[in-house]
Motif scaffolding. Structure first.
Motif, short mmCIF file in Angstrom:
data_model
loop_
_atom_site.label_atom_id
_atom_site.label_comp_id
_atom_site.label_asym_id
_atom_site.label_seq_id
_atom_site.Cartn_x
_atom_site.Cartn_y
_atom_site.Cartn_z
N ASN A 114 -9.93 -0.56 -5.80
CA ASN A 114 -9.32 -0.44 -7.13
C ASN A 114 -8.44 -1.63 -7.50
OD1 ASN A 114 -7.53 0.30 -5.16
ND2 ASN A 114 -7.08 2.32 -6.00
N TYR A 115 -8.12 -2.51 -6.55
CA TYR A 115 -7.47 -3.77 -6.89
C TYR A 115 -8.58 -4.82 -6.99
CZ TYR A 115 -4.28 -7.77 -6.64
OH TYR A 115 -3.59 -8.94 -6.91
N SER A 116 -9.34 -4.75 -8.07
CA SER A 116 -10.55 -5.57 -8.20
C SER A 116 -10.25 -7.04 -8.45
CB SER A 116 -11.41 -5.03 -9.36
OG SER A 116 -10.69 -5.07 -10.58
N ASP A 117 -9.01 -7.37 -8.81
CA ASP A 117 -8.64 -8.76 -9.08
C ASP A 117 -8.15 -9.47 -7.83
OD1 ASP A 117 -8.42 -10.95 -10.73
OD2 ASP A 117 -6.35 -10.52 -11.28
N PHE A 118 -8.53 -8.97 -6.67
CA PHE A 118 -8.09 -9.53 -5.39
C PHE A 118 -8.56 -10.98 -5.29
CE2 PHE A 118 -7.62 -8.08 -0.68
CZ PHE A 118 -6.37 -8.68 -0.66
N ASN A 119 -7.64 -11.92 -5.06
CA ASN A 119 -7.96 -13.35 -5.01
C ASN A 119 -7.13 -13.99 -3.91
OD1 ASN A 119 -8.65 -16.00 -5.42
ND2 ASN A 119 -7.67 -16.18 -7.41
N LEU A 120 -7.78 -14.42 -2.83
CA LEU A 120 -7.07 -15.03 -1.72
C LEU A 120 -6.51 -16.40 -2.05
CD1 LEU A 120 -9.47 -14.12 1.25
CD2 LEU A 120 -7.39 -12.96 0.53
N MET A 121 -6.90 -16.97 -3.16
CA MET A 121 -6.31 -18.25 -3.57
C MET A 121 -4.89 -18.06 -4.12
SD MET A 121 -8.47 -20.58 -2.82
CE MET A 121 -7.85 -21.97 -3.74
N ARG A 122 -4.56 -16.84 -4.52
CA ARG A 122 -3.18 -16.56 -4.94
C ARG A 122 -2.33 -16.29 -3.71
NH1 ARG A 122 -5.36 -13.46 -9.68
NH2 ARG A 122 -5.29 -11.61 -8.35
N ARG A 123 -1.12 -16.79 -3.72
CA ARG A 123 -0.29 -16.75 -2.51
C ARG A 123 0.09 -15.33 -2.13
NH1 ARG A 123 2.98 -21.46 -5.65
NH2 ARG A 123 1.19 -22.86 -5.71
N HIS A 124 0.47 -14.51 -3.11
CA HIS A 124 0.85 -13.15 -2.76
C HIS A 124 -0.35 -12.32 -2.34
CE1 HIS A 124 0.02 -13.06 -7.16
NE2 HIS A 124 -0.50 -11.86 -6.90
N ASP A 125 -1.53 -12.61 -2.87
CA ASP A 125 -2.73 -11.89 -2.44
C ASP A 125 -3.15 -12.30 -1.03
OD1 ASP A 125 -2.81 -10.45 -4.72
OD2 ASP A 125 -4.53 -11.48 -5.62
N PHE A 126 -2.97 -13.58 -0.71
CA PHE A 126 -3.29 -14.04 0.64
C PHE A 126 -2.40 -13.35 1.68
CE2 PHE A 126 -2.19 -17.00 4.09
CZ PHE A 126 -3.42 -17.12 4.69
N LEU A 127 -1.11 -13.25 1.39
CA LEU A 127 -0.20 -12.57 2.32
C LEU A 127 -0.51 -11.08 2.39
CD1 LEU A 127 3.12 -14.37 1.35
CD2 LEU A 127 1.66 -14.81 3.33
N LEU A 128 -0.92 -10.48 1.26
CA LEU A 128 -1.30 -9.07 1.26
C LEU A 128 -2.55 -8.85 2.10
CD1 LEU A 128 -1.14 -6.15 0.20
CD2 LEU A 128 -2.41 -6.91 -1.82
N ALA A 129 -3.52 -9.76 2.00
CA ALA A 129 -4.75 -9.61 2.78
C ALA A 129 -4.46 -9.69 4.28
CB ALA A 129 -5.75 -10.69 2.38
N GLU A 130 -3.56 -10.60 4.68
CA GLU A 130 -3.20 -10.68 6.09
C GLU A 130 -2.51 -9.39 6.55
OE1 GLU A 130 -3.70 -13.09 8.38
OE2 GLU A 130 -4.98 -14.16 6.96
N GLU A 131 -1.70 -8.81 5.68
CA GLU A 131 -1.02 -7.56 6.03
C GLU A 131 -2.01 -6.42 6.19
OE1 GLU A 131 1.97 -4.32 3.92
OE2 GLU A 131 1.81 -6.35 3.10
#
Length: 725
Positions: free
Chosen positions: A402-419
């Motif tokens: 449901n967070y379809s705008d997930f983008n690892l190029m964005r800094r906060h999304d990259f940290l969220l993906a690692e989490e």
């Protein structure tokens, strides 16, 4: 026959007299001929004729003299005070830790540096744990990397009317569904409960559950963003490390993130100038020493030594540049280089082991015996923890995250993906079921969004990519390779002299046959010459019973050079040797032809982790006798150690051990896959081994000082490296 007349007879009989005016026939120097029967020279046959060895011996002698003088002074002072002197004379030839020997703490003046693609570990040799610093630098730019780059994971189709199953193409969908089906079959074989509609429950929930908005003042876990001055002109030109990842995306001025290391290589894809690339690399190290180690003044660095850990499959150009900068620019008193696998064995306390180092963007495998890396066993795979992160995000988006705008190029999304990866990825199938979890998206200047999502087997299938690397995206891993940084070549024949490895070449053969997505399209022209210095290798003892691609025709088996390097740079493809003395119980192994040079240069080296480990052990266990082969094989199979950040995936060691025992059924008890001992963090084990190595007396043989470098340059590495340079 009339004999020869003397000079006196000629003068009496014929009036002839021989005279000599003492003049030479020519003024040109006359060089006598060399006696070929007794020809001998001592040129460069003695240690005292090599500058590096001579300076090392002189330093060792001076140290012994200083130690003897200090002991005599202490003995005399003790006799003067009437106190018995009981201290034993230290033996400077012993390999013992140099802490507090003769009043000096050597580790406090030794900096240990281990650079990775995503993080750098740095610290003093006396520190219990290193400082972990993201290997990134943020520099002022017109646009951020998220605004200027393509979103990741890459979407082939991104439209509101296109279902998420088509976002990543047919190949990913086919591979993902095949992995899910195989995983379901394996779980049923283990008597695990498998619900038939688990994935439907996940997709339905994710597609119908909107996020919840939380005001920032009500969020107890809000992020501390990097603060910038109100005046954009007063903002710093660059920011290094963790602070760079916390710069707001819409900051004024804008900052763009740069990662100098990518897949274990210099990042030539995102840079257009070599000096800028190398400048960012060394700037991150310099600022980390100033801030993290709290040594701000560069004039104090002349008192420090440095242990720099390099990959097993190093590049000579890069190592030479590091040596130059550490001696000339940083001003260190002396520098020492150490390979990653050797450092790992020092940190783990093992003398013989198979080191599997799973990093962020590369995985290296090497066999070590008696503290030395076996040259032909080294493998460098261009996959790691970041591929798992990206694949995990793709799988969740495929299942209508449901967070379809997930983008690892964005800094906060990259940290969220690692989490999320740390929370949910595991190799155990005991508790795999439909799980409901919450996570928060926190972006600067926006309200916190709380999502409630469901996952099923994505957390297990994503790290399963280590064993099925076709699920990873290999499309751009070779982009920009060799565009601004040239390879090292031999000065005499012009051939590339970066190290080669037979085990690494076996990876190229596997990719050619099994993973077509990792083989790039051929270029329009190929100008790289074929190697001419490879010769056939004689037969060897029976190898491990590996897949067919590891056992090609022994008659066409060339020999590699003594070292190893990543496959895309290697000019030749040596094959694993075979032996006529085969076991009749082993299955027949078909022959395979060697790939051409152009194929090697455009092949991403990837291979299933278990197959890569057996390939490395295969090339490490080829001594002259069969009994020696069996002994080495059992020692290495019983000493497989997982290190690196990717090794922290839960239950990875037990899963890998099960896979290896299934392939090597003839060794039911010998195979053992272990994590680092004493509950040590596997991500810092290599650095820890470097800190131990930096405090041993034997490293005196490996230190490179300023005087040696000024006279010999990077050629000194051939004398000082503890491995074959």
């Amino acid at each position: 026959m009339v004999g020869k007349k003397s000079g006196r007879a000629l003068f009496k009989e014929e009036g002839l007299q021989r005279t000599d005016n003492n003049m030479e026939f020519t003024t040109w120097p006359q060089v006598p001929m060399i006696n070929q029967k007794n020809y001998y020279t001592e040129f460069l046959k003695r240690d005292d004729q090599a500058l590096a060895v001579r300076l090392q011996q002189e330093a060792h002698l001076n140290a012994r003299k200083k130690a003897a003088v200090d002991i005599d002074r202490a003995r005399a002072q003790a006799a003067h005070d009437g106190i018995p002197f009981a201290e034993a004379d230290p033996d400077l030839d012993d390999d013992v830790v140099m802490d507090d020997v003769l009043g000096d703490n050597y580790g406090s003046k030794t900096i240990v540096i281990h650079v990775g693609s995503q993080n750098m570990r740095i610290g003093l040799a006396t520190d219990a744990l290193p400082k972990t610093i993201p290997m990134v630098i943020a520099k002022k730019a017109d646009r951020s990397e998220a605004e200027d780059g393509e979103p990741r994971p890459k979407r082939i189709k991104l439209d509101t009317d296109v279902p998420s199953e088509e976002w990543f193409g047919d190949e990913f969908a086919k591979e993902y569904n095949a992995m899910a089906q195989d995983y379901k079959v394996s779980r049923r074989a283990k008597k695990r409960r498998v619900l038939p509609n688990s994935r439907e429950l996940v997709t339905k929930w994710n597609s119908t559950t909107p996020p919840e908005t939380i005001p920032e003042h009500s969020d107890p876990m809000r992020i501390d963003w990097t603060e910038l001055p109100a005046n954009p002109k007063a903002a710093p030109d660059y920011i290094v490390g963790a602070a760079a990842l916390r710069i707001p995306e819409q900051s004024k001025p804008r900052y763009r993130l740069h990662w100098p290391i990518r897949h274990g290589w210099l990042n030539e894809r995102d840079y257009q100038n070599r000096s800028v690339l190398e400048g960012d690399f060394f700037l991150i190290i310099e600022q980390s020493i100033r801030t993290e180690l709290e040594i701000p003044r560069k004039k104090d660095w002349t008192q420090y030594s440095c242990v720099f850990i390099v990959p097993d499959l190093y590049e000579k150009v890069m190592v030479g540049k590091v040596l130059e900068q550490l001696i000339r620019n940083f001003g260190f008193q002396r520098v020492c280089f150490l390979q990653e696998s050797t450092a790992a064995t020092f940190g783990a306390g093992f003398g013989t082991a198979c080191i599997v180092d799973i990093g962020a963007q590369k995985t290296s495998i090497s066999c070590v015996e008696d503290g030395m890396v076996m040259e032909e066993s080294r493998i460098n795979l261009k996959m790691g923890g970041y591929d798992v992160t990206e694949t995990f995000a793709k799988m969740m988006l495929f299942d209508r995250f449901n967070y379809s705008d997930f983008n690892l190029m964005r800094r906060h999304d990259f940290l969220l993906a690692e989490e999320l990866k740390e929370r949910f990825t595991t190799m155990s199938d005991e508790n795999v079921s439909v799980q409901l979890f919450d996570f928060h998206v926190r972006a600067f200047g926006q309200k916190t969004r709380k999502y409630s999502s469901k996952i099923y087997d994505e957390g297990t299938l994503a790290p399963m990519g280590y064993f099925r690397p076709a699920i990873f995206d290999h499309a751009d891993k070779l982009d920009g390779r060799r565009s601004i940084v040239s390879r090292s070549v031999d000065l005499y024949n012009g051939h590339p002299n970066d190290p080669l490895s037979k085990a690494q070449m076996a990876v190229v053969l596997y990719v050619k046959e099994a993973i077509s997505s990792a083989v790039l399209a051929p270029p329009a022209q190929t100008t790289q010459p074929l190697p001419t210095n490879l010769t056939p290798t004689p037969n060897k003892p029976r190898p491990l019973p590996l897949p067919s691609h590891l056992n090609p025709d022994p008659e066409n088996t060339p020999r590699s050079s003594p070292a190893a390097s990543p496959a895309p740079d290697d000019p030749g493809t040596p094959h694993p040797p075979t032996n006529d003395d085969t076991n009749p119980d082993d299955p027949p192994e078909p022959k395979s032809a060697a790939p051409d040079t152009a194929l090697i240069d455009r092949t991403v080296p990837v291979m299933p982790l278990d197959t890569a480990i057996l390939t490395s052990i295969h090339h490490a266990t080829l001594p002259p006798t069969h009994s020696e082969t069996e002994r080495r094989r059992r020692d290495l199979l019983g000493g497989i150690i997982l290190v690196g950040g990717g090794a922290k995936t839960p239950h990875l060691a037990s899963f890998l051990e099960t896979r290896l025992r299934a392939v090597m059924a003839q060794y039911p008890k010998e195979i053992l896959v272990a994590m680092p001992p004493r509950e040590m963090d596997p991500a810092v084990l290599v650095w820890k081994g470097g800190s131990i190595f930096g405090k041993l007396r034997m490293t005196n043989d490996s230190w490179i000082g300023g005087e040696e470098y000024d006279r010999l340059g990077s050629r000194i590495l051939g004398y000082k490296c503890i491995w074959h340079w």
